[in-house]
Write a protein that holds these residues in place. Structure first.
Motif, PDB file in Angstrom:
ATOM      1  N   SER A 194      19.117  -9.868  39.858  1.00  0.00           N
ATOM      2  CA  SER A 194      19.745  -9.930  38.579  1.00  0.00           C
ATOM      3  C   SER A 194      19.237 -11.544  37.300  1.00  0.00           C
ATOM      4  O   SER A 194      18.361 -12.101  37.819  1.00  0.00           O
ATOM      5  N   LEU A 195      18.992 -11.250  36.574  1.00  0.00           N
ATOM      6  CA  LEU A 195      18.719 -12.647  35.315  1.00  0.00           C
ATOM      7  C   LEU A 195      19.415 -13.771  36.074  1.00  0.00           C
ATOM      8  O   LEU A 195      18.933 -15.018  35.585  1.00  0.00           O
ATOM      9  N   ILE A 196      20.662 -13.558  36.220  1.00  0.00           N
ATOM     10  CA  ILE A 196      21.451 -14.843  36.081  1.00  0.00           C
ATOM     11  C   ILE A 196      21.147 -15.397  38.208  1.00  0.00           C
ATOM     12  O   ILE A 196      20.642 -16.218  37.808  1.00  0.00           O
ATOM     13  N   ARG A 197      20.433 -14.374  38.625  1.00  0.00           N
ATOM     14  CA  ARG A 197      20.381 -14.733  39.780  1.00  0.00           C
ATOM     15  C   ARG A 197      18.724 -15.666  39.368  1.00  0.00           C
ATOM     16  O   ARG A 197      18.463 -16.620  40.460  1.00  0.00           O
ATOM     17  N   ILE A 198      17.437 -15.190  38.862  1.00  0.00           N
ATOM     18  CA  ILE A 198      16.429 -15.562  38.466  1.00  0.00           C
ATOM     19  C   ILE A 198      17.252 -17.075  37.847  1.00  0.00           C
ATOM     20  O   ILE A 198      15.978 -18.241  38.212  1.00  0.00           O
ATOM     21  N   LEU A 255      23.140 -28.360  29.453  1.00  0.00           N
ATOM     22  CA  LEU A 255      23.923 -27.302  30.772  1.00  0.00           C
ATOM     23  C   LEU A 255      24.317 -26.036  30.105  1.00  0.00           C
ATOM     24  O   LEU A 255      23.644 -24.762  30.385  1.00  0.00           O
ATOM     25  N   VAL A 256      24.335 -26.911  28.952  1.00  0.00           N
ATOM     26  CA  VAL A 256      24.855 -25.579  28.523  1.00  0.00           C
ATOM     27  C   VAL A 256      24.499 -24.668  26.913  1.00  0.00           C
ATOM     28  O   VAL A 256      23.560 -23.789  26.845  1.00  0.00           O
ATOM     29  N   MET A 257      23.975 -25.543  26.846  1.00  0.00           N
ATOM     30  CA  MET A 257      22.656 -25.119  26.131  1.00  0.00           C
ATOM     31  C   MET A 257      21.323 -24.357  26.498  1.00  0.00           C
ATOM     32  O   MET A 257      21.094 -23.487  26.696  1.00  0.00           O
ATOM     33  N   SER A 258      20.926 -24.589  28.301  1.00  0.00           N
ATOM     34  CA  SER A 258      20.105 -24.222  29.214  1.00  0.00           C
ATOM     35  C   SER A 258      20.946 -22.501  28.843  1.00  0.00           C
ATOM     36  O   SER A 258      19.596 -21.388  29.205  1.00  0.00           O
ATOM     37  N   ILE A 259      21.974 -22.524  29.558  1.00  0.00           N
ATOM     38  CA  ILE A 259      22.839 -21.099  29.552  1.00  0.00           C
ATOM     39  C   ILE A 259      22.395 -20.342  28.167  1.00  0.00           C
ATOM     40  O   ILE A 259      22.319 -19.502  28.348  1.00  0.00           O
ATOM     41  N   LEU A 260      22.588 -20.995  26.808  1.00  0.00           N
ATOM     42  CA  LEU A 260      22.505 -20.249  25.235  1.00  0.00           C
ATOM     43  C   LEU A 260      20.651 -19.965  26.149  1.00  0.00           C
ATOM     44  O   LEU A 260      20.674 -18.494  25.279  1.00  0.00           O
ATOM     45  N   GLY A 261      20.466 -21.108  25.906  1.00  0.00           N
ATOM     46  CA  GLY A 261      18.288 -20.181  26.066  1.00  0.00           C
ATOM     47  C   GLY A 261      17.954 -19.491  27.252  1.00  0.00           C
ATOM     48  O   GLY A 261      16.624 -18.828  26.258  1.00  0.00           O
ATOM     49  N   ILE A 262      18.479 -19.351  28.117  1.00  0.00           N
ATOM     50  CA  ILE A 262      17.922 -18.433  29.503  1.00  0.00           C
ATOM     51  C   ILE A 262      17.720 -16.846  28.321  1.00  0.00           C
ATOM     52  O   ILE A 262      16.565 -16.443  28.811  1.00  0.00           O
ATOM     53  N   PRO A 263      18.890 -16.474  27.787  1.00  0.00           N
ATOM     54  CA  PRO A 263      18.450 -14.639  26.773  1.00  0.00           C
ATOM     55  C   PRO A 263      17.842 -14.530  26.229  1.00  0.00           C
ATOM     56  O   PRO A 263      16.708 -14.057  26.076  1.00  0.00           O
ATOM     57  N   PHE A 264      17.282 -15.830  24.863  1.00  0.00           N
ATOM     58  CA  PHE A 264      16.211 -15.857  24.203  1.00  0.00           C
ATOM     59  C   PHE A 264      14.714 -16.213  25.014  1.00  0.00           C
ATOM     60  O   PHE A 264      13.480 -15.364  24.186  1.00  0.00           O
ATOM     61  N   SER A 265      14.755 -16.951  25.885  1.00  0.00           N
ATOM     62  CA  SER A 265      13.351 -16.835  26.775  1.00  0.00           C
ATOM     63  C   SER A 265      12.902 -15.398  27.380  1.00  0.00           C
ATOM     64  O   SER A 265      11.571 -15.084  27.697  1.00  0.00           O
ATOM     65  N   MET A 269       5.666 -19.704  22.003  1.00  0.00           N
ATOM     66  CA  MET A 269       5.615 -20.517  20.692  1.00  0.00           C
ATOM     67  C   MET A 269       7.190 -20.587  19.808  1.00  0.00           C
ATOM     68  O   MET A 269       7.666 -20.744  19.314  1.00  0.00           O
ATOM     69  N   LEU A 270       7.340 -19.030  19.493  1.00  0.00           N
ATOM     70  CA  LEU A 270       8.055 -18.716  19.187  1.00  0.00           C
ATOM     71  C   LEU A 270       9.394 -18.954  19.748  1.00  0.00           C
ATOM     72  O   LEU A 270      10.761 -19.593  19.075  1.00  0.00           O
ATOM     73  N   ASN A 271       9.444 -18.499  21.324  1.00  0.00           N
ATOM     74  CA  ASN A 271      10.238 -19.607  21.648  1.00  0.00           C
ATOM     75  C   ASN A 271      10.743 -21.336  22.258  1.00  0.00           C
ATOM     76  O   ASN A 271      12.132 -21.162  22.027  1.00  0.00           O
ATOM     77  N   VAL A 272       9.411 -21.728  21.383  1.00  0.00           N
ATOM     78  CA  VAL A 272      10.193 -23.171  21.380  1.00  0.00           C
ATOM     79  C   VAL A 272      10.609 -23.215  20.142  1.00  0.00           C
ATOM     80  O   VAL A 272      11.663 -24.717  19.717  1.00  0.00           O
ATOM     81  N   GLY A 273      10.172 -22.695  19.204  1.00  0.00           N
ATOM     82  CA  GLY A 273      11.150 -22.489  17.700  1.00  0.00           C
ATOM     83  C   GLY A 273      12.032 -22.401  18.309  1.00  0.00           C
ATOM     84  O   GLY A 273      13.107 -23.080  17.778  1.00  0.00           O
ATOM     85  N   VAL A 274      12.586 -21.563  19.008  1.00  0.00           N
ATOM     86  CA  VAL A 274      14.213 -20.658  19.940  1.00  0.00           C
ATOM     87  C   VAL A 274      14.579 -22.334  19.593  1.00  0.00           C
ATOM     88  O   VAL A 274      16.258 -22.641  19.656  1.00  0.00           O
ATOM     89  N   CYS A 275      14.264 -22.987  21.461  1.00  0.00           N
ATOM     90  CA  CYS A 275      14.438 -24.568  20.957  1.00  0.00           C
ATOM     91  C   CYS A 275      15.277 -24.806  20.585  1.00  0.00           C
ATOM     92  O   CYS A 275      16.008 -25.615  20.624  1.00  0.00           O
ATOM     93  N   LEU A 295      25.716 -13.456  25.632  1.00  0.00           N
ATOM     94  CA  LEU A 295      24.324 -13.201  25.521  1.00  0.00           C
ATOM     95  C   LEU A 295      23.258 -12.338  26.977  1.00  0.00           C
ATOM     96  O   LEU A 295      22.869 -11.583  27.144  1.00  0.00           O
ATOM     97  N   ILE A 296      23.547 -13.122  27.871  1.00  0.00           N
ATOM     98  CA  ILE A 296      23.211 -12.809  28.941  1.00  0.00           C
ATOM     99  C   ILE A 296      23.198 -11.638  29.650  1.00  0.00           C
ATOM    100  O   ILE A 296      22.844 -10.619  30.746  1.00  0.00           O
ATOM    101  N   LYS A 297      25.018 -11.392  29.655  1.00  0.00           N
ATOM    102  CA  LYS A 297      25.765 -10.133  30.294  1.00  0.00           C
ATOM    103  C   LYS A 297      24.646  -8.312  29.546  1.00  0.00           C
ATOM    104  O   LYS A 297      24.718  -8.318  29.463  1.00  0.00           O
ATOM    105  N   LEU A 298      24.601  -8.965  28.067  1.00  0.00           N
ATOM    106  CA  LEU A 298      24.463  -8.255  27.325  1.00  0.00           C
ATOM    107  C   LEU A 298      22.297  -7.662  27.415  1.00  0.00           C
ATOM    108  O   LEU A 298      22.080  -6.892  27.460  1.00  0.00           O
TER     109      LEU A 298
END
Length: 360
Positions: free
Chosen positions: A93-97, A285-295, A305-311, A354-357
């Motif tokens: 799963s994405l959470i395990r990864i 920690l919370v910012m990294s959790i939010l960044g996972i689904p966008f990654s 590069m788009l993901n860097v912009g998202v960051c 968002l990770i759940k989605l």
């Protein structure tokens, strides 16, 4: 650790340190150039000592951004190379990864808090001392604030204050010493309460004046209920000494809040600072959790590069939310604990949602 855990951990630390070096280099370059333009006579030795003491504080501030960048780029690279597809196909799963990434981010956050609490306050005192004494050359504006007393020097006067509110407008427990040009003591003044008015006028309440004269063997003391005095313009800047949280550890700040409460002074801003010392440490920690689904959203050309912009966007979004919450807390519209932790709770909950989605 499995082979996969070591692989993704290596990716994270590579991008984490790369991001940290880039951000620190950019900030230090711009800030140092600005410092040299503003203070042209500053020596290289002073500048180096100033930034040596400033560096740990900057690292603490950059850690959340570096954690987010390390998380997003690690997953983005794996997504672009179709490695995530292979892992999903194997039932992972994405959470395990992301588990190894979040473990390291949590570790970094804990270390960040310890450094910020144990090391940064002492270095901040030294940094401020260098700035006011050797760079700005206004030593009267520097104050080493302890848990129970503020010492301050203004031209031919030295005074200490037991407690000072955060706005620097009310104080209690004043002892004021006046000296002549030879630094012989001329007069001592005490007051239980002080109103620091606009400009350099102070109103002292319930105090005494003791005059030391060479013509008399004994000092002369008289009491007063209310007395107005005109302080120097430097002393009028005492308000800059009211905000002391950055020079106190968590334990010292707790004692400082307690003593201010006992003196009947407002402590809301100090309480917000107390809780935010911990809350901000876990911003990474919370910012990294939010960044996972966008990654894992894009894997084609330009996706990284788009993901860097998202960051960058997530950093600004979090900072706006965090600053707004702290402001509301400072003005009493939110409880101190809520002001420090609501941004983390909201961002973390949104990230998990968002990770759940992504798993659906």
């Amino acid at each position: 650790m499995s082979h996969f855990d070591r692989y993704i951990s290596k990716l994270f630390w590579t991008y984490f340190f790369a991001g940290m070096v880039i951000f620190l280099t950019i900030f230090l370059t711009v800030d140092a150039l600005s410092m040299m333009v503003s203070y042209r006579d500053i020596s290289t030795d002073v500048l180096l000592r100033f930034y040596f003491n400033y560096l740990p504080e900057l690292i603490i501030k950059m850690i959340p951004v570096a954690c987010l960048l390390g998380t997003i780029l690690s997953l983005s690279i794996m997504n672009k190379n179709n490695e995530l597809i292979a892992l999903f196909s194997s039932g992972m799963s994405l959470i395990r990864i992301a588990a190894p990434l979040m473990t390291w981010v949590l570790f970094v956050c804990i270390v960040s808090y310890l450094i910020g609490d144990r090391l940064v306050p002492a270095l901040t005192k030294q940094k401020n001392y260098i700035f006011y004494n050797e760079i700005k050359k206004t030593p009267g504006l520097f104050s080493v604030v302890k848990t129970n007393r503020i010492w301050y020097r203004s031209k031919n006067a030295i005074f200490n204050i037991k407690t000072l509110n955060v706005q620097g407008t009310k104080a209690q427990g004043l002892t004021l010493y006046f000296f002549d040009d030879s630094w012989d003591l001329l007069q001592m003044m005490t007051a239980s309460e002080v109103d620091i008015l606009v400009g350099s006028k102070w109103v002292l309440k319930d105090g005494s004046v003791t005059i030391f004269s060479g013509d008399s063997s004994f000092p002369l003391t008289s009491n007063f209920d209310t007395k107005s005095i005109q302080m120097s313009e430097e002393a009028a800047d005492l308000q800059q000494s009211g905000q002391t949280s950055d020079m106190l550890t968590q334990k010292e700040l707790a004692k400082f809040i307690e003593k201010n409460k006992e003196a009947g002074l407002e402590t809301i801003r100090y309480e917000v600072d107390y809780h935010s010392k911990i809350g901000f440490s876990f911003a990474g920690l919370v910012m990294s959790i939010l960044g996972i689904p966008f990654s894992v959203a894009r894997s084609r050309s330009g996706g990284i590069m788009l993901n860097v912009g998202v960051c960058i966007g997530l950093v600004f979004g979090y900072w706006i939310l965090y600053s707004s919450s702290i402001t509301l807390g400072n003005h009493g519209h939110l409880p101190p604990f809520a002001a420090a932790w609501l941004p983390n709770i909201f961002v973390g909950a949104l990230g998990f949602y968002l990770i759940k989605l992504k798993r659906l």
